[in-house]
Design an enzyme around this catalytic site. Structure first.
Site, mmCIF file in Angstrom:
data_model
loop_
_atom_site.group_PDB
_atom_site.id
_atom_site.type_symbol
_atom_site.label_atom_id
_atom_site.label_comp_id
_atom_site.label_asym_id
_atom_site.label_seq_id
_atom_site.Cartn_x
_atom_site.Cartn_y
_atom_site.Cartn_z
ATOM 1 N N LYS A 102 -25.699 -14.063 71.014
ATOM 2 C CA LYS A 102 -24.724 -15.148 71.141
ATOM 3 C C LYS A 102 -23.579 -14.807 72.087
ATOM 4 O O LYS A 102 -23.032 -15.673 72.752
ATOM 5 C CB LYS A 102 -24.157 -15.510 69.756
ATOM 6 C CG LYS A 102 -25.199 -16.030 68.775
ATOM 7 C CD LYS A 102 -25.594 -17.455 69.069
ATOM 8 C CE LYS A 102 -26.647 -17.970 68.077
ATOM 9 N NZ LYS A 102 -27.189 -19.284 68.476
ATOM 10 N N GLU A 124 -18.895 -24.433 66.680
ATOM 11 C CA GLU A 124 -19.595 -24.630 65.418
ATOM 12 C C GLU A 124 -20.352 -23.336 65.150
ATOM 13 O O GLU A 124 -20.678 -22.602 66.082
ATOM 14 C CB GLU A 124 -20.576 -25.802 65.514
ATOM 15 C CG GLU A 124 -21.965 -25.472 66.109
ATOM 16 C CD GLU A 124 -21.942 -25.045 67.574
ATOM 17 O OE1 GLU A 124 -20.934 -25.306 68.256
ATOM 18 O OE2 GLU A 124 -22.916 -24.403 68.028
ATOM 19 N N SER A 391 -33.109 -10.901 68.356
ATOM 20 C CA SER A 391 -31.906 -11.625 68.772
ATOM 21 C C SER A 391 -30.629 -11.117 68.117
ATOM 22 O O SER A 391 -29.545 -11.286 68.655
ATOM 23 C CB SER A 391 -32.078 -13.117 68.495
ATOM 24 O OG SER A 391 -32.390 -13.329 67.132
#
Ligand SMILES: Cc1ncc(COP(=O)(O)O)c(C=O)c1O
Lengths: 409, 275
Positions: A102, A124, A391
């Site tokens: 991210k 969010e 991830s």
């Protein structure tokens, strides 16, 4: 070589989306007029930095010095032996600063926000990873930060909530709708239309109205570009298959996109299968949904016969989303990527396997990719190679795992 | 002439001076399915010129808490587009004059297909359609589908709308345009009449259609002020708040809600007519 070039001109993956943000019939700008000005400003700013050498140099520098890139492409030897099939490589996004892919995107959007002179960023978050990555960038740039998070996710991902607060962000519990990621996105949009003058909305995945799906993808393709070069360096070859989990689809498109024109590379996007795709309790719109319009774009959705969005179920908060990035919908329809699902139980089993066999604790989201990747590798030959996108790391999930196993920490 | 065009024409010419349109917004089946039909008739009685009927959606991104909760209440009754069609057909049995527009989000229309939606909407007596997340840039198929059935596509404008987007909208809109008077979601409180006046004047340079103003109109006073610089006033959250007085299950409960809403509308009506 000529072969590939011909194929490329047939479906020019690299030129998608068109200038209105369409990937075939998907994507677009299905947003209220109250947001249009902000979206057009963002689109123009993004077009500018795409080819801006100074911006790109700063982005690369931050990825290297702050995020710690390149992330390793690690050959998981014991896992490969245990599975007994293709060689399994892990793209270690879990080793990034803040623990997931991210941050690649929030660095990019954070720099863009700074360039546009915005003093306040909002986001969010579902699993909290994107919220943490946004709060991190906001702290580094000295910006005010507000993160919207479903009330249910706040309970599931308590460690990340505390991290965001330590980083100086305000975390707002969203009590509307299903109290998860989609409702957090609704609430962030409402904030944005109200505070549009000074606020930059950092969306955490390849969803939302144009230019978000393209922009977030472009910030995440560092994953695939590195993996391609690393594979080349390690064995002078392309991988035979790529596997990544799909929530909104940002880590998956980040890995897949640089390989799309390489016909020999098979791709698998793994959705949250929940209690099983047949049970109806899942988060797998590409496997079991229909095209519709939500959050500013046309894409596969989980909806009922009246077009209402239905509640999703996944053990992992980061996959608990009823839509998916529009580019994935297009890649599904043209048959370039296979979309499959791993159930909660399969992901939990893979979580333990990777932890015990390789000494790597994966995020619950990533565990879905590991689960499917192991299944896939078992059907392949030992000289073949697959890359699983790891991830994120699983530290944030240990409370969830302990609870499932009836352990009190 | 469409019912909307007819109504705006009448308001201009009937009576001794031109009148401004009063457009109440209520969500279908909020708080109960039985209330909406009698409420629609009562609102006309109290001075409404056009009725805006909300179609509930699970993810109302452009709405504030009041209308979000209205959608949740309506969805508890599984309100569907077909229920809205039936409701308007019933309304038309005794009122063939008052235009009804439906307002909602795209996905419930998308699942039906634009053509099929437009056909059924027109058949049931709906006059216009306002879809919050369908901007003119995406409307290449949507607008022709509506227009082929005689439905008016109604679009939003905002304080941030540029001349380029206003012009684009002027090419496709009919019926009226809906100016959102503030930056924010439905139900926000602040209304700056001077800025509304300036922006409405700017919009008029590009568009001949009547201009309705909504968001932030909370009482007779603000309705009158907005009416003085526009063609129509949309009032939503202020009356939708009344749906929480009771559950609307019994005849008596419903009549309490209907009476309160009628009073608000009557006071707005007379303030607007005093102009
Ligand atoms: C570690 C990790 N992987 C995957 C995801 C899913 O998002 P995406 O599909 O956009 O990569 C999340 C989302 O929170 C995450 O935290």
């Amino acid at each position: 070589m000529t072969d590939i070039k011909e194929k490329l001109s047939v479906t020019d993956y690299m030129s998608m989306p068109d200038d209105k943000g369409h990937f075939g019939v998907y994507g677009g700008i299905f947003a209220s007029e109250t947001l249009m000005q902000a979206l057009e400003e963002l689109r123009d700013a993004y077009e500018k930095i795409k080819t801006d050498k100074v911006f790109q140099a700063q982005f690369d520098e931050d990825l290297a010095q702050y995020v710690g890139r390149p992330s390793p492409l690690y050959f998981a030897e014991r896992l490969t032996q245990q599975v007994g099939g293709a060689q399994i490589f892990l793209k270690r996004e879990d080793l990034n600063h803040t623990g997931a892919h991210k941050i690649n995107n929030t660095i990019g959007q954070g720099l863009l926000a700074k360039m546009m002179g915005k003093k306040r960023v909002i986001a969010e978050t579902g699993a909290g990873q994107h919220g943490v990555a946004t709060a991190t960038v906001a702290a580094r740039f000295g910006m005010e930060c507000v993160v919207y998070m479903g009330a249910e996710d706040i309970v599931r991902q308590a460690p990340n909530v505390y991290r965001m607060k330590l980083l100086g962000a305000k975390v707002v519990a969203v009590e509307s709708g299903s109290k998860t990621l989609k409702d957090a996105l609704n609430e962030a949009m409402r904030d944005w239309v109200t505070n549009v003058d000074d606020t930059f909305y950092i969306i955490g995945t390849v969803a939302g109205p144009h230019p978000y799906p393209a922009m977030v993808r472009d910030f995440q393709t560092i994953i695939g570009r590195e993996a391609k070069a690393q594979m080349q360096a390690q064995c002078a070859c392309l991988p035979d298959a790529l596997v990544a989990c799909v929530g909104g689809g940002s880590n998956a498109i980040g890995l897949f996109h640089p390989f799309l024109a390489d016909e020999s590379v098979a791709m698998y996007g793994v959705e949250g299968g929940g209690l099983g795709v047949d049970s109806g309790k899942h988060a797998a719109p590409l496997c079991a949904g229909n095209p519709g319009v939500l959050h500013g774009n046309r894409t596969y959705l989980m909806e009922d016969e009246n077009g209402q969005i239905i509640e999703t179920h996944s053990v992992s908060a980061g996959l608990d989303y009823p839509g998916v990035g529009p580019e994935h919908s297009w890649l599904k329809d043209i048959g370039r990527v296979n979309y499959v699902a791993a159930t909660d139980d399969e992901a939990l089993a893979a979580f333990h396997t990777l932890t015990q066999v390789e000494g790597i604790i994966p995020a619950l989201e990533s565990s879905h990719a590991v689960a499917y990747g192991m299944k896939l590798a078992a059907t392949m030959k030992p000289e073949q190679r697959i890359i699983i996108n790891l991830s994120g790391r699983g530290d944030k999930d240990i409370n969830t795992i302990a609870k499932i196993e009836g352990i009190e920490l | 002439m469409s019912r909307l065009a007819q109504r705006f024409a009448e308001l201009k010419t009937q009576g001794d001076k031109p009148k401004k349109a009063l457009i109440p917004y209520v969500m279908a089946s909020d708080p109960s399915p039985e209330i909406t039909l009698p409420l629609m008739h009562a609102m006309v009685e109290a001075g409404a010129d056009i009725i805006e009927l909300g179609v509930p959606f699970s993810d109302p991104m452009a709405d504030g808490p009041v209308i979000q909760l209205a959608a949740e209440r309506s969805l508890k009754h599984n309100t569907s587009m077909h229920d809205v069609f039936s409701l308007v057909s019933e309304f038309r049995k005794t009122d063939d004059k008052t235009p009804v527009i439906v307002m909602g989000y795209l996905n419930p229309i998308e699942v039906m297909g634009y053509q099929s939606f437009a056909q059924q909407a027109a058949t049931s007596g709906i006059d216009g359609v306002l879809t919050v997340d369908m901007p003119p840039v995406e409307a290449d198929e949507y607008v022709p589908a509506l227009k082929s059935q005689g439905l008016d596509p109604i679009f939003l404008l905002a304080p941030t709308s540029t001349p380029a987007r206003i012009k684009k909208l002027a090419e496709v809109a009919s019926g009226f345009v809906y100016y959102v008077s503030l930056k924010g979601v439905t139900g926000a409180a602040t209304l700056d009449v001077a800025s509304v006046e300036t922006k409405v004047a700017e919009i008029r340079q590009f568009i001949d259609l009547p201009i309705a103003v909504g968001f932030g109109i909370s009482d007779a006073d603000s309705a009158a002020k907005v009416a003085s610089c526009s063609d129509a006033v949309v009032v939503g959250s202020t009356i939708v708040k009344k749906m929480t007085i009771n559950s609307g299950k019994t005849e008596q409960e419903r009549s309490i809600i209907i009476k309160e809403i009628s009073e608000i509308l009557s006071s707005m009506r007379s303030a607007m007519d005093r102009l």
